[in-house]
Scaffold this active site. Structure first.
Site, short mmCIF file in Angstrom:
data_model
loop_
_atom_site.label_atom_id
_atom_site.label_comp_id
_atom_site.label_asym_id
_atom_site.label_seq_id
_atom_site.Cartn_x
_atom_site.Cartn_y
_atom_site.Cartn_z
N GLY A 163 42.26 37.42 39.40
CA GLY A 163 40.99 38.09 39.17
C GLY A 163 39.96 37.11 38.64
O GLY A 163 40.01 35.94 38.98
N SER A 164 39.05 37.59 37.80
CA SER A 164 38.00 36.71 37.31
C SER A 164 37.21 37.38 36.20
O SER A 164 37.27 38.60 36.02
CB SER A 164 37.02 36.34 38.44
N ASN A 165 36.44 36.56 35.48
CA ASN A 165 35.41 37.03 34.56
C ASN A 165 34.06 36.49 35.00
O ASN A 165 33.99 35.40 35.58
CB ASN A 165 35.64 36.52 33.14
N ASN B 92 36.96 42.51 36.33
CA ASN B 92 37.89 43.12 37.29
C ASN B 92 38.12 44.61 37.11
O ASN B 92 38.93 45.18 37.85
CB ASN B 92 39.22 42.38 37.36
#
Length: 783
Positions: free
Chosen positions: A234-236, A512
């Site tokens: 995922g990611s921020n 996410n």
């Protein structure tokens, strides 16, 4: 780094014209094939800055540079995407690193890729691409192939020892580059189902399958529906508008949690074609354009979106004919496709293995028996429709962003193409006070109003319970086909008017969870469930992210001022705060710690009590809390339930329930016993127990997992923080935690990783003057 020139070149020459010409470019003076030329200047950590007079030349330089750094990984990937793993590695080996496609056996992977990425699919995709993207891709293929031929000619003798003499190391063509792009499109859809698609066979053929899926009826695993079929991918991202920054302009943070190994990892590159583009950022390996980056006018970031990119359909089969189904009273024959894979035998000889695979009008047939649904029988079967198999615009969209002139231009491109396949986007622009959040992406048009009549009874609800928003639809009625909005970019998809986006002068963020809380003060609501949920409990990582912003803007984080800046943001995002510990640690210790308890438990309580609730390298206690949290996180912990009116702060507080407290005490005892059995000292600093996953290297790593409430996660990969100072060029700081090269003999194999471990951001050299000041090597190549 000093570049070793090919032996056939004059010592004084700076232009590498090449001893051998490969790929799709070059030849004699009478040859009409394309010619390419590029300059590759490498700066700190081996980042290639590629300049060329043409788009094809930029692709050429990129292809050559990435082959220098990652030849074996890319070469292996082209074998995979061409469906030839069994030919070179045998049928039964399980690929160790397949990225978004999981780890199927070679034979199942071969049938999958031969089936879904067949010539018709590739031709449809190629025909839809504009000339500039094809030129970029052909140049990339030529540059990569040029380096392959140099290796095969004996040049660069100490490099790429794992593959330089391998039979499967070959040159590539434009088609190979485009096939890689089609595969990348499928990361959040068909890629989740390699074995299930490859093994989908009518009942008469099931017994002949070389490999069967589980026949029992397991519980449906929610992780099974995640991108890559694993938690943590995922990611921020944060994007601040003018009202929230010290500079009064935009500020952007990109923070993918992406693959650290294999072909799906990031590659940092800077490409310049005068008057056309000057783009820097990250490409997922094998993609010829920057997919997440910045130029002198816009900067953007991505996080994996919650929207579903496919739907499942249940088909009612024709009596006596399991390869035909009934729709609206009419019999519809499936399309059979015979596929032959060459399989290496134990003696090294090749033997053909043939399988007939089937498509419905929706897409490939799929065996869902592993999810507890019936196998393909005589009454029902299942098929999958993948919106991104029908999406030809994804990389046109990315490439247009590379050349965007303003935030408005960027947003208009997004709405025009609606091609982004599976990620949210945040963005800022020069001189623009706004920050943008967008999930204007490719989503099947299944409005909530369809579910009452089109969701398969029983099974449909079961799938939705573990994969919210993912419908299992009734394929016996055309009324349950995807709808099409008037502004849709492709049939069966939502148009931009029904997809979420938000401009804000303070900030937008995504960690996410869905679009809902991109800005908690301005929730986005009213969208179809297939895009994401609303009014639901957020992950601890999401709550930590919004807390970091709130603490900055109300000056409660201990830093100077109350606005965001590049300086303080670089510190904040790597501070490794642990949200679960901040909220619950003291209360948990109050339950499990006993002054008269065993000595080891008293020691652990003292360590945790003194721990500062961060996962930085020199902290002591973070590893104990992580081990304990992994045992207790699924318990009914909270005193205050989730409140949609206070989603950042709830649920909260430790429940007073006595049975919970008993469970916590048992978990604490078991945690300490487990650490002792693994010879992990309670008083060990994190740098002695947590290391970066990089073969041959042991580099300490801070942070932790998102389920624990870390914003600074262990899968941090490429990162940038970007702003546009008035009257100055774009200013960016970057990190690439896994480094540029996968070749252990490269000087760029672990240097950037060490910089990440040391929290040493790179002031990115964007201008020609900065590149010259940081130059480590420079070559020119042409053909």
């Amino acid at each position: 780094m000093q570049y070793t020139r090919p032996a056939c070149l004059l010592a004084a020459a700076l232009l590498v014209s090449g001893c051998k010409i490969g790929g799709s470019g070059g030849g004699s003076d009478n040859d009409t094939s394309p010619s390419y030329s590029a300059t590759i200047e490498r700066t700190t950590y081996g980042i290639p800055h590629i300049s060329a007079d043409t788009i094809g030349g930029a692709g050429y330089g990129h292809g050559y540079a990435i082959a220098e750094d990652n030849l074996c990984v890319l070469a292996d990937a082209y074998v995979t995407f061409n469906g030839e793993r069994s030919r070179y590695f045998g049928p039964d080996e399980q690929a160790a690193i397949m990225g978004t496609f999981g780890t199927p056996t070679n034979l199942e992977a071969d049938f999958f890729f031969r089936f879904l990425l067949d010539e018709q699919q590739l031709d449809n995709f190629t025909t839809a691409q504009p000339d500039d993207l094809l030129e970029l891709s052909a140049g990339f293929a030529a540059g990569y192939s040029r380096y392959v031929e140099e290796i095969q000619d004996g040049q660069h003798p100490d490099r790429h020892l794992d593959c330089r003499n391998a039979e499967w190391l070959t040159t590539i063509t434009e088609a190979d580059v485009l096939r890689r792009l089609v595969a990348l499109n499928l990361a959040a859809s068909s890629a989740n189902w390699v074995e299930e698609i490859a093994a989908a066979q009518p009942p008469s053929a099931n017994a002949r399958m070389l490999r069967s899926l589980p026949s029992e009826e397991p519980e449906i695993d929610s992780d099974r529906f995640l991108l890559g079929r694993e938690a943590g991918i995922g990611s921020n991202t944060f994007a601040f508008g003018a009202d929230a920054t010290e500079s009064g302009g935009g500020l952007l943070f990109a923070n993918p949690h992406w693959y650290l190994l294999g072909v799906d990892r990031f590659y940092q590159v800077h490409m310049t074609v005068p008057g056309v583009m000057d783009i820097s950022g990250a490409a997922i390996m094998g993609a010829p354009m920057v997919l997440m980056g910045f130029n002198d006018n816009v900067a953007w970031a991505h996080t994996v979106s919650t929207a579903r990119r496919f739907t499942l359909y249940q088909l009612q089969l024709v009596s006596g004919d399991p390869t035909s189904y009934v729709q609206d009273g009419q019999n519809v024959a499936m399309t059979p496709v015979e596929i032959t894979v060459q399989v290496q035998q134990g003696d090294g000889n090749l033997q053909p293995v043939t399988r007939t695979m089937y498509r419905s009008e929706y897409g490939p047939m799929i065996n869902l028996s592993g999810l507890g649904l019936p196998a393909w029988g005589n009454q029902v079967a299942y098929t999958l429709r993948d919106a991104n198999l029908e999406n030809t615009r994804a990389f046109q969209n990315f490439f247009a962003w590379d050349q965007a002139k303003s935030l408005d231009d960027f947003y208009n491109i997004t709405r025009e193409y609606v091609g982004i396949p599976w990620v949210n986007t945040t963005a800022i622009g020069r001189g623009d006070p706004r920050a943008l959040y967008s999930d204007i992406t490719v989503v099947p048009n299944v409005p909530d109003s369809m579910l009452a009549t089109c969701l398969v009874p029983g099974a449909g609800e079961a799938v939705m319970a573990v994969a919210p928003g993912l419908p299992l639809l009734d394929g016996s009625r055309a009324a349950c086909d995807w709808q099409t909005d008037a502004d849709a970019a492709q049939p069966g998809a939502f148009g931009p008017g029904n997809l979420p986006s938000l401009f804000s002068r303070d900030y937008v963020a995504n960690m996410n969870d869905s679009y809902w809380l991109s800005n908690p003060e301005n929730p986005l609501t009213g969208y179809a469930g297939i895009i994401g949920r609303e009014d639901y409990e957020q992950s601890l990582r999401t709550r930590m992210g919004h807390t970091l912003v709130r603490d900055r803007l109300n000056a409660s984080d201990g830093l100077n001022g109350f606005l965001a800046s590049s300086d303080n943001l670089r510190e904040i995002v790597l501070n490794s705060r642990v949200y679960s510990a901040e909220r619950l640690k003291d209360s948990v210790l109050g339950v499990v710690c006993d002054a008269n308890g065993p000595e080891r438990e008293q020691q652990a309580c003292q360590i945790l009590g003194s721990w500062n609730d961060t996962g930085n390298l020199d902290t002591v206690g973070a590893h104990i809390w992580t081990a304990l949290w992994n045992r207790i996180e699924d318990l009914d912990l909270y005193a205050t339930a989730f409140d949609a009116d206070d989603p950042v702060n709830t649920p909260d507080g430790l429940s007073a329930d006595s049975s919970l407290h008993d469970q916590l005490k048992v978990a604490f005892t078991e945690t300490l016993a487990d650490l002792e059995n693994r010879n992990i000292a309670l008083n060990a600093p994190l740098r002695e127990v947590q290391f970066y996953l990089k073969p041959g290297e042991q580099i300490p790593q801070y942070g932790g997992e998102g389920n624990e409430g870390y914003f600074t996660v262990l899968r941090n990969s490429y990162m940038h923080i970007v702003e546009f100072p008035d009257g100055e060029p774009v200013r960016a700081f970057t990190l690439l935690s896994h480094s540029q090269s996968t070749d252990p003999t490269s000087p760029y194999y672990a240097d950037y990783t060490q910089a990440y471990s040391d929290k040493q951001w790179l002031a990115f050299p964007y201008t020609a003057e900065d590149i010259a000041a940081n130059l480590e090597s420079s070559i020119q190549i042409s053909e």
